[in-house]
Motif scaffolding. Structure first.
Motif, PDB file in Angstrom:
ATOM      1  N   GLU A 137       0.671  -1.137  -0.018  1.00  0.00           N
ATOM      2  CA  GLU A 137      -0.126  -0.022   0.048  1.00  0.00           C
ATOM      3  C   GLU A 137       0.882   1.149   0.105  1.00  0.00           C
ATOM      4  O   GLU A 137       0.297   2.309  -0.289  1.00  0.00           O
ATOM      5  CB  GLU A 137      -0.915   0.061   1.269  1.00  0.00           C
ATOM      6  CG  GLU A 137      -1.926  -0.812   1.093  1.00  0.00           C
ATOM      7  CD  GLU A 137      -2.911  -0.645   2.446  1.00  0.00           C
ATOM      8  OE1 GLU A 137      -3.209   0.363   2.700  1.00  0.00           O
ATOM      9  OE2 GLU A 137      -3.311  -1.739   3.103  1.00  0.00           O
ATOM     10  N   ALA A 138       2.280   1.084   0.322  1.00  0.00           N
ATOM     11  CA  ALA A 138       3.019   2.080   0.632  1.00  0.00           C
ATOM     12  C   ALA A 138       3.026   3.278  -0.468  1.00  0.00           C
ATOM     13  O   ALA A 138       2.707   4.382  -0.537  1.00  0.00           O
ATOM     14  CB  ALA A 138       4.324   1.998   1.235  1.00  0.00           C
ATOM     15  N   PRO A 139       3.405   2.670  -1.830  1.00  0.00           N
ATOM     16  CA  PRO A 139       3.542   3.737  -2.684  1.00  0.00           C
ATOM     17  C   PRO A 139       2.213   4.226  -3.343  1.00  0.00           C
ATOM     18  O   PRO A 139       2.114   5.305  -3.782  1.00  0.00           O
ATOM     19  CB  PRO A 139       4.037   2.602  -4.100  1.00  0.00           C
ATOM     20  CG  PRO A 139       4.305   1.312  -3.513  1.00  0.00           C
ATOM     21  CD  PRO A 139       3.758   1.178  -2.118  1.00  0.00           C
ATOM     22  N   ARG A 179      -0.220   4.942  -1.152  1.00  0.00           N
ATOM     23  CA  ARG A 179      -0.366   6.249  -0.165  1.00  0.00           C
ATOM     24  C   ARG A 179       0.503   7.544  -0.628  1.00  0.00           C
ATOM     25  O   ARG A 179      -0.060   8.488  -0.527  1.00  0.00           O
ATOM     26  CB  ARG A 179       0.082   5.439   1.138  1.00  0.00           C
ATOM     27  CG  ARG A 179      -0.284   6.450   2.245  1.00  0.00           C
ATOM     28  CD  ARG A 179       0.524   5.933   3.537  1.00  0.00           C
ATOM     29  NE  ARG A 179      -0.160   4.618   3.963  1.00  0.00           N
ATOM     30  CZ  ARG A 179      -1.085   4.482   4.890  1.00  0.00           C
ATOM     31  NH1 ARG A 179      -1.643   5.417   5.453  1.00  0.00           N
ATOM     32  NH2 ARG A 179      -1.441   3.259   5.101  1.00  0.00           N
ATOM     33  N   GLU A 180       1.781   6.872  -0.986  1.00  0.00           N
ATOM     34  CA  GLU A 180       2.459   8.022  -1.302  1.00  0.00           C
ATOM     35  C   GLU A 180       2.273   8.920  -2.670  1.00  0.00           C
ATOM     36  O   GLU A 180       2.101  10.202  -2.710  1.00  0.00           O
ATOM     37  CB  GLU A 180       3.908   7.616  -1.236  1.00  0.00           C
ATOM     38  CG  GLU A 180       4.966   8.945  -1.285  1.00  0.00           C
ATOM     39  CD  GLU A 180       6.455   8.330  -1.358  1.00  0.00           C
ATOM     40  OE1 GLU A 180       6.543   6.956  -1.076  1.00  0.00           O
ATOM     41  OE2 GLU A 180       7.325   8.985  -2.121  1.00  0.00           O
ATOM     42  N   HIS A 181       1.777   8.105  -3.753  1.00  0.00           N
ATOM     43  CA  HIS A 181       1.630   8.807  -4.988  1.00  0.00           C
ATOM     44  C   HIS A 181       0.191   8.838  -5.622  1.00  0.00           C
ATOM     45  O   HIS A 181      -0.223   9.189  -6.486  1.00  0.00           O
ATOM     46  CB  HIS A 181       2.425   7.847  -6.083  1.00  0.00           C
ATOM     47  CG  HIS A 181       3.805   7.880  -5.789  1.00  0.00           C
ATOM     48  ND1 HIS A 181       4.736   8.887  -6.132  1.00  0.00           N
ATOM     49  CD2 HIS A 181       4.523   7.006  -5.269  1.00  0.00           C
ATOM     50  CE1 HIS A 181       5.977   8.796  -5.813  1.00  0.00           C
ATOM     51  NE2 HIS A 181       6.215   7.571  -5.201  1.00  0.00           N
ATOM     52  N   THR A 182      -0.937   8.326  -4.588  1.00  0.00           N
ATOM     53  CA  THR A 182      -2.298   8.504  -5.357  1.00  0.00           C
ATOM     54  C   THR A 182      -3.040   9.136  -4.121  1.00  0.00           C
ATOM     55  O   THR A 182      -2.565   8.896  -2.902  1.00  0.00           O
ATOM     56  CB  THR A 182      -2.762   7.103  -5.580  1.00  0.00           C
ATOM     57  OG1 THR A 182      -3.012   6.445  -4.229  1.00  0.00           O
ATOM     58  CG2 THR A 182      -1.934   6.488  -6.835  1.00  0.00           C
ATOM     59  N   ARG A 183      -4.147   9.139  -4.510  1.00  0.00           N
ATOM     60  CA  ARG A 183      -5.106   9.801  -3.383  1.00  0.00           C
ATOM     61  C   ARG A 183      -6.475   8.807  -3.215  1.00  0.00           C
ATOM     62  O   ARG A 183      -7.270   9.443  -2.855  1.00  0.00           O
ATOM     63  CB  ARG A 183      -5.538  11.255  -3.682  1.00  0.00           C
ATOM     64  CG  ARG A 183      -4.250  12.264  -3.678  1.00  0.00           C
ATOM     65  CD  ARG A 183      -4.958  13.409  -4.136  1.00  0.00           C
ATOM     66  NE  ARG A 183      -5.549  14.283  -3.089  1.00  0.00           N
ATOM     67  CZ  ARG A 183      -5.657  15.292  -2.821  1.00  0.00           C
ATOM     68  NH1 ARG A 183      -5.547  16.128  -3.915  1.00  0.00           N
ATOM     69  NH2 ARG A 183      -6.416  16.174  -1.910  1.00  0.00           N
ATOM     70  N   ARG A 187      -7.230   1.110  -1.390  1.00  0.00           N
ATOM     71  CA  ARG A 187      -5.719   1.024  -1.561  1.00  0.00           C
ATOM     72  C   ARG A 187      -5.349  -0.225  -1.018  1.00  0.00           C
ATOM     73  O   ARG A 187      -4.536  -1.067  -1.738  1.00  0.00           O
ATOM     74  CB  ARG A 187      -5.344   2.146  -0.408  1.00  0.00           C
ATOM     75  CG  ARG A 187      -3.891   2.649  -0.774  1.00  0.00           C
ATOM     76  CD  ARG A 187      -3.458   3.779  -0.006  1.00  0.00           C
ATOM     77  NE  ARG A 187      -3.685   3.429   1.516  1.00  0.00           N
ATOM     78  CZ  ARG A 187      -4.247   4.601   2.118  1.00  0.00           C
ATOM     79  NH1 ARG A 187      -4.280   5.787   1.648  1.00  0.00           N
ATOM     80  NH2 ARG A 187      -4.242   4.312   3.369  1.00  0.00           N
ATOM     81  N   ARG A 192       4.907  -5.066  -4.435  1.00  0.00           N
ATOM     82  CA  ARG A 192       5.032  -3.611  -4.088  1.00  0.00           C
ATOM     83  C   ARG A 192       5.426  -2.935  -5.308  1.00  0.00           C
ATOM     84  O   ARG A 192       4.943  -1.839  -5.706  1.00  0.00           O
ATOM     85  CB  ARG A 192       5.952  -3.255  -3.014  1.00  0.00           C
ATOM     86  CG  ARG A 192       6.071  -1.971  -2.416  1.00  0.00           C
ATOM     87  CD  ARG A 192       6.934  -1.577  -1.411  1.00  0.00           C
ATOM     88  NE  ARG A 192       8.235  -1.911  -1.702  1.00  0.00           N
ATOM     89  CZ  ARG A 192       9.171  -1.615  -0.576  1.00  0.00           C
ATOM     90  NH1 ARG A 192       8.901  -1.213   0.364  1.00  0.00           N
ATOM     91  NH2 ARG A 192      10.330  -2.030  -1.117  1.00  0.00           N
TER      92      ARG A 192
END
Ligand code: ATP
Length: 249
Positions: free
Chosen positions: A97-99, A101-105, A111, A148
């Motif tokens: 989920e981390a990318p 969370r960082e790159h999308t809304r 997610r 990931r």
């Protein structure tokens, strides 16, 4: 396979102090192919990967993504590093989920759905989702790292030594998964490896790095037919011949 060029490297020079790692290296990777990158230890395979994905800047030379530039955009990249590089304090699902969370809304619910889907695509079942990386096997960690890398739907997938440390059956299964994902998702794969079985089993072409340049490029059959020096030793030594036989070559 397309003749379009996904990754173009021209005149690449990389120096670290007195040491010259790449010395005018040229390479084209075609869209949709699995390109294996091999060479003796220390020839700059991982550095090349990091330069292509933009984590390091070469001393000289150009790296471009021609078939994406027609649309005036950069390709989406996914990277799996040599050691997997998962966050040890997050669960497997949270790692994927981390990318997102960082790159999308996108919402937390979506997610988690997407991360679960990517993990399933990489061959992990729900029992692994809520474990920490230390609680699953090395092979499962690699699959989580691939999931990931797939999180943001990459067009180019970079794998650094994906089968290192796996037993032969685990490595073969991993190769099969890589090929299946690449073909079904239409990925272009840049795969750094020492694993001769991987080269034979799934790579469309192989680039051999030697003394700062691409010393040989082609299918394994083409490379072996034309080989001398290190390349010949590598592909025609006992391990190379065994891998070739196993692949039916
Ligand atoms: N940030 C850095 N600073 C100084 N030297 C570096 C740096 N990164 C890499 N090198 C050197 O560049 C050379 C190439 O390293 P690289 O990790 O790309 O080799 P490799 O071909 O991937 O090797 P291996 O097959 O053993 O993984 C090595 O000699 C390494 O020590």
């Amino acid at each position: 396979m397309s003749e379009e060029i996904a990754i173009r490297v021209r005149g690449l020079v990389t120096r670290f102090g007195e040491q010259t790692v790449h010395n005018g290296l040229d390479l084209d990777v075609r869209r949709g192919e699995i390109m294996g990158v091999v060479g003796p230890s220390g020839t700059g395979k991982s550095v090349l990967l990091r330069e292509v994905v933009g984590l390091e800047t070469p001393t000289e030379g150009e790296i471009s993504f021609p078939c994406f530039e027609e649309d005036e955009r950069k390709p989406r990249l996914g990277v799996m590093f040599q050691d997997g590089a998962l966050f040890s304090n997050l669960t497997v699902l949270e790692n994927v989920e981390a990318p997102l969370r960082e790159h999308t809304r996108i919402s937390a619910h979506l997610r988690s759905e997407i991360a679960g889907l990517k993990l399933t695509m990489a061959g992990l079942g729900p029992d692994a989702f809520y474990k920490k990386p230390a609680q699953i096997s090395g092979g499962m960690r690699k699959r989580a790292a691939v999931a990931r890398a797939l999180a943001l739907d990459p067009e180019l997938l970079f794998l650094d030594e994906p089968t290192a440390g796996l037993d032969p059956i685990g490595a073969e299964n991993f190769d099969r998964m890589t090929e299946e994902l690449a073909r079904s998702l239409g990925l272009t794969v840049f795969l750094v490896t020492h694993d001769l079985d991987t080269l034979h089993a799934i790579c469309d072409r192989v680039a051999v790095l030697y003394e700062g340049k691409v010393a040989a490029l082609g299918t394994i059959e083409e490379i072996v037919a034309d080989a001398d020096g290190w390349v010949k030793e590598y592909f025609s030594g006992p391990r190379g011949r065994a891998a070739g036989r196993a692949a039916g070559g």
